[in-house]
Design a protein around this motif. Structure first.
Motif, PDB file in Angstrom:
ATOM      1  N   SER A  88       0.850  -1.187   0.000  1.00 13.75           N
ATOM      2  CA  SER A  88       0.000   0.000   0.000  1.00 13.75           C
ATOM      3  C   SER A  88       0.889   1.242   0.000  1.00 13.75           C
ATOM      4  CB  SER A  88      -0.881  -0.055   1.255  1.00 13.75           C
ATOM      5  OG  SER A  88      -1.558   1.140   1.408  1.00 13.75           O
ATOM      6  N   ARG A  89       0.558   2.173  -0.892  1.00 11.99           N
ATOM      7  CA  ARG A  89       1.303   3.452  -0.919  1.00 11.99           C
ATOM      8  C   ARG A  89       0.315   4.570  -0.718  1.00 11.99           C
ATOM      9  NH1 ARG A  89       4.028   5.627  -5.287  1.00 11.99           N
ATOM     10  NH2 ARG A  89       2.587   4.643  -6.742  1.00 11.99           N
ATOM     11  N   CYS A  90       0.700   5.520   0.106  1.00  9.27           N
ATOM     12  CA  CYS A  90      -0.208   6.625   0.455  1.00  9.27           C
ATOM     13  C   CYS A  90       0.552   7.926   0.257  1.00  9.27           C
ATOM     14  CB  CYS A  90      -0.509   6.452   1.942  1.00  9.27           C
ATOM     15  SG  CYS A  90      -2.199   6.611   2.388  1.00  9.27           S
ATOM     16  N   ASN A  91      -0.043   8.928  -0.366  1.00  4.40           N
ATOM     17  CA  ASN A  91       0.702  10.186  -0.564  1.00  4.40           C
ATOM     18  C   ASN A  91       0.357  11.236   0.478  1.00  4.40           C
ATOM     19  OD1 ASN A  91      -1.818  11.056  -1.402  1.00  4.40           O
ATOM     20  ND2 ASN A  91      -1.030  12.238  -3.133  1.00  4.40           N
ATOM     21  N   PHE A  92      -0.154  10.774   1.653  1.00  5.95           N
ATOM     22  CA  PHE A  92      -0.462  11.722   2.739  1.00  5.95           C
ATOM     23  C   PHE A  92      -0.262  11.000   4.071  1.00  5.95           C
ATOM     24  CE2 PHE A  92      -4.637   9.956   3.847  1.00  5.95           C
ATOM     25  CZ  PHE A  92      -4.927   9.211   2.715  1.00  5.95           C
ATOM     26  N   PRO A  93      -0.110  11.744   5.190  1.00 12.29           N
ATOM     27  CA  PRO A  93       0.149  11.080   6.475  1.00 12.29           C
ATOM     28  C   PRO A  93      -0.978  10.124   6.857  1.00 12.29           C
ATOM     29  CG  PRO A  93       0.515  13.452   6.647  1.00 12.29           C
ATOM     30  CD  PRO A  93      -0.104  13.210   5.303  1.00 12.29           C
ATOM     31  N   ILE A  94      -0.596   8.943   7.387  1.00 14.89           N
ATOM     32  CA  ILE A  94      -1.629   7.957   7.725  1.00 14.89           C
ATOM     33  C   ILE A  94      -1.922   7.959   9.231  1.00 14.89           C
ATOM     34  CG2 ILE A  94      -1.305   6.420   5.746  1.00 14.89           C
ATOM     35  CD1 ILE A  94       0.382   4.651   7.530  1.00 14.89           C
ATOM     36  N   SER A  95      -3.148   7.545   9.558  1.00 12.04           N
ATOM     37  CA  SER A  95      -3.632   7.484  10.953  1.00 12.04           C
ATOM     38  C   SER A  95      -3.457   8.810  11.679  1.00 12.04           C
ATOM     39  CB  SER A  95      -2.916   6.384  11.733  1.00 12.04           C
ATOM     40  OG  SER A  95      -3.101   5.162  11.103  1.00 12.04           O
ATOM     41  N   ALA A  96      -3.629   9.914  10.942  1.00 13.58           N
ATOM     42  CA  ALA A  96      -3.420  11.228  11.551  1.00 13.58           C
ATOM     43  C   ALA A  96      -4.641  12.127  11.339  1.00 13.58           C
ATOM     44  CB  ALA A  96      -2.175  11.871  10.938  1.00 13.58           C
ATOM     45  N   GLY A  97      -5.798  11.510  11.154  1.00  6.43           N
ATOM     46  CA  GLY A  97      -7.007  12.325  10.988  1.00  6.43           C
ATOM     47  C   GLY A  97      -7.224  12.794   9.566  1.00  6.43           C
ATOM     48  N   LEU A  98      -6.593  12.100   8.608  1.00  8.86           N
ATOM     49  CA  LEU A  98      -6.809  12.465   7.197  1.00  8.86           C
ATOM     50  C   LEU A  98      -7.546  11.355   6.452  1.00  8.86           C
ATOM     51  CD1 LEU A  98      -3.455  14.254   6.394  1.00  8.86           C
ATOM     52  CD2 LEU A  98      -5.719  15.286   6.444  1.00  8.86           C
ATOM     53  N   ALA A  99      -8.224  10.516   7.218  1.00  5.46           N
ATOM     54  CA  ALA A  99      -9.098   9.488   6.644  1.00  5.46           C
ATOM     55  C   ALA A  99      -8.363   8.440   5.813  1.00  5.46           C
ATOM     56  CB  ALA A  99     -10.223  10.141   5.837  1.00  5.46           C
ATOM     57  N   SER A 100      -7.135   8.094   6.233  1.00  7.73           N
ATOM     58  CA  SER A 100      -6.389   7.087   5.465  1.00  7.73           C
ATOM     59  C   SER A 100      -7.087   5.728   5.497  1.00  7.73           C
ATOM     60  CB  SER A 100      -4.953   6.954   5.963  1.00  7.73           C
ATOM     61  OG  SER A 100      -4.931   6.671   7.338  1.00  7.73           O
ATOM     62  N   SER A 101      -7.854   5.442   6.567  1.00  8.03           N
ATOM     63  CA  SER A 101      -8.524   4.132   6.582  1.00  8.03           C
ATOM     64  C   SER A 101      -9.624   4.101   5.518  1.00  8.03           C
ATOM     65  CB  SER A 101      -9.063   3.775   7.973  1.00  8.03           C
ATOM     66  OG  SER A 101     -10.082   4.651   8.339  1.00  8.03           O
ATOM     67  N   SER A 102     -10.200   5.261   5.201  1.00  6.34           N
ATOM     68  CA  SER A 102     -11.263   5.252   4.186  1.00  6.34           C
ATOM     69  C   SER A 102     -10.702   4.916   2.812  1.00  6.34           C
ATOM     70  CB  SER A 102     -12.043   6.580   4.168  1.00  6.34           C
ATOM     71  OG  SER A 102     -11.254   7.634   3.683  1.00  6.34           O
ATOM     72  N   SER A 103      -9.534   5.483   2.475  1.00  5.65           N
ATOM     73  CA  SER A 103      -8.969   5.161   1.154  1.00  5.65           C
ATOM     74  C   SER A 103      -8.362   3.755   1.158  1.00  5.65           C
ATOM     75  CB  SER A 103      -7.930   6.205   0.735  1.00  5.65           C
ATOM     76  OG  SER A 103      -7.014   6.452   1.764  1.00  5.65           O
ATOM     77  N   SER A 104      -7.741   3.365   2.270  1.00  4.74           N
ATOM     78  CA  SER A 104      -7.053   2.068   2.289  1.00  4.74           C
ATOM     79  C   SER A 104      -8.039   0.909   2.182  1.00  4.74           C
ATOM     80  CB  SER A 104      -6.244   1.898   3.577  1.00  4.74           C
ATOM     81  OG  SER A 104      -5.358   2.972   3.700  1.00  4.74           O
ATOM     82  N   PHE A 105      -9.078   0.917   3.011  1.00  2.00           N
ATOM     83  CA  PHE A 105      -9.967  -0.246   3.003  1.00  2.00           C
ATOM     84  C   PHE A 105     -10.893  -0.266   1.782  1.00  2.00           C
ATOM     85  CE2 PHE A 105      -8.583  -0.316   7.471  1.00  2.00           C
ATOM     86  CZ  PHE A 105      -7.995  -1.565   7.442  1.00  2.00           C
ATOM     87  N   SER A 106     -11.248   0.903   1.257  1.00  2.00           N
ATOM     88  CA  SER A 106     -12.039   0.866   0.028  1.00  2.00           C
ATOM     89  C   SER A 106     -11.179   0.309  -1.105  1.00  2.00           C
ATOM     90  CB  SER A 106     -12.596   2.252  -0.324  1.00  2.00           C
ATOM     91  OG  SER A 106     -11.553   3.193  -0.390  1.00  2.00           O
ATOM     92  N   ALA A 107      -9.900   0.714  -1.148  1.00  2.00           N
ATOM     93  CA  ALA A 107      -9.002   0.200  -2.200  1.00  2.00           C
ATOM     94  C   ALA A 107      -8.817  -1.307  -2.061  1.00  2.00           C
ATOM     95  CB  ALA A 107      -7.648   0.904  -2.118  1.00  2.00           C
ATOM     96  N   LEU A 108      -8.634  -1.763  -0.829  1.00  9.61           N
ATOM     97  CA  LEU A 108      -8.420  -3.201  -0.606  1.00  9.61           C
ATOM     98  C   LEU A 108      -9.629  -4.013  -1.081  1.00  9.61           C
ATOM     99  CD1 LEU A 108      -6.574  -5.387   0.657  1.00  9.61           C
ATOM    100  CD2 LEU A 108      -7.792  -5.042   2.809  1.00  9.61           C
TER     101      LEU A 108
END
Ligand code: DP6
Length: 317
Positions: A88-108
């Protein structure tokens, strides 16, 4: 067997905070969000009989606790399956209130669905993503998205496409550290201890109706007012949880004041804040530059990211 999917996080304007069923991870309230385009997670999933276990790398770093990911794969594929290697690659800070779980789990979920050739429709994908992380359900669609609770499930609807109302989002990053308490844990504590939790749940439909009506008229000032109100109500629930949960820092508050100043000067902008100290300023395109400049000048703002509204998951492979 490989699939690569890119999805973007979504930012709630009318927030989800609390669960009606923790086992199925069903939200206690309906919510409305915007799916972004410039922030993204790219999920590369490979199933292989050569692997001896599932493995997950986030931005090239091997993760140890991957039970949420494992359970998600099992619930789609069953336990009799090849193991998966997930990058998984993310272009923004994860688990910091920027909704990374929303993009990660929808992508998965979209990636596994495509690999397994399941051909699930939008609602099935949303329910599967939402069962892992409530907000992930909304990233299955682009633009402005409404999530409704139905008996035993959820339903997502696109209220407006990105072209219907091309809003912009300026994000002021004030601290990239991982949050001290996860949303899941914090929501449970809030439901158990905040004296205002039940009225938060009861009043949510009024906020949804109001926001829906402003969105249908593309009434920016109306949407600004109800979104800020709903955001502050959610944070009041967090603050009145025992022990209290405060995701903000002093720069978050300085940014809120700066946005109030901009509003007084006639700029079309409003703020929202999630489970972290970052400020998201939603604005009209013509106001974006001024807002980004003003937030960037605030001491403590580490960086600025900007985004428009995106159109949902992209299957790259
Ligand atoms: C504050 O979707 O991260 O961002 O379902 O427990 O994974 P879980 O929670 P999560 O919570 C998001 C909460 C929020 C508000 C929102 O996005 O609506």
């Amino acid at each position: 067997m490989q699939s690569i999917v890119r999805t973007s996080p979504n930012i709630a304007l009318i927030k989800y905070w609390g669960k009606r069923n923790t086992i199925k991870n069903l939200p206690a309230v309906d919510s409305i969000s915007i799916t972004l385009d410039n922030l993204w997670t790219e999920m590369n999933v490979i199933f292989s009989s050569d692997l001896s276990n599932d493995e997950l790398f986030i931005n090239e770093k091997k993760q140890n606790n991957i039970s949420r990911v494992k359970n998600c794969i099992d619930s789609i594929c069953g336990e009799q399956r090849d193991y998966a290697s997930i990058m998984s690659r993310c272009n923004f800070p994860i688990s910091a209130g920027l909704a990374s779980s929303s993009s990660s789990f929808s992508a998965l979920v979209v990636a596994i669905n495509s690999l397994m050739k399941k051909k699930w429709n939008t609602q099935l994908l949303a329910n599967q993503a939402g069962s892992v992380s409530g907000s992930a359900a909304r990233s299955i669609l682009g633009g402005i998205v409404k999530l409704n609770n139905e008996p035993e499930k959820i339903r997502i609807t696109q209220l407006l496409s990105p072209n219907d109302w091309p809003l912009r989002v300026v994000i002021a990053i004030t601290d990239k550290k991982e949050k001290a308490i996860s949303s899941s844990k914090a929501m449970k504590l809030s439901a158990d201890t905040s004296p205002f939790y039940s009225s938060w749940v009861e009043d949510q439909n009024d906020d949804i109706k109001e926001a829906n009506s402003f969105i249908s008229k593309k009434d920016f000032e109306g949407l600004a007012s109800i979104s800020e109100h709903n955001c502050m109500k959610m944070h009041s629930i967090m603050w009145t949880t025992r022990p209290s949960i405060v995701y903000w820092n002093s720069t978050t508050i300085d940014c809120m004041h700066a946005i109030r100043d901009l509003q007084r000067n006639g700029e079309s902008v409003f703020f929202t804040i999630d489970a972290g100290p970052q400020i998201k300023a939603i604005c009209l395109p013509e106001n974006e530059e001024k807002i980004a400049k003003k937030l960037n000048e605030i001491k403590g703002v580490q960086s600025i990211m900007t985004s428009g509204l995106g159109s949902g998951p992209i299957i790259e492979k």
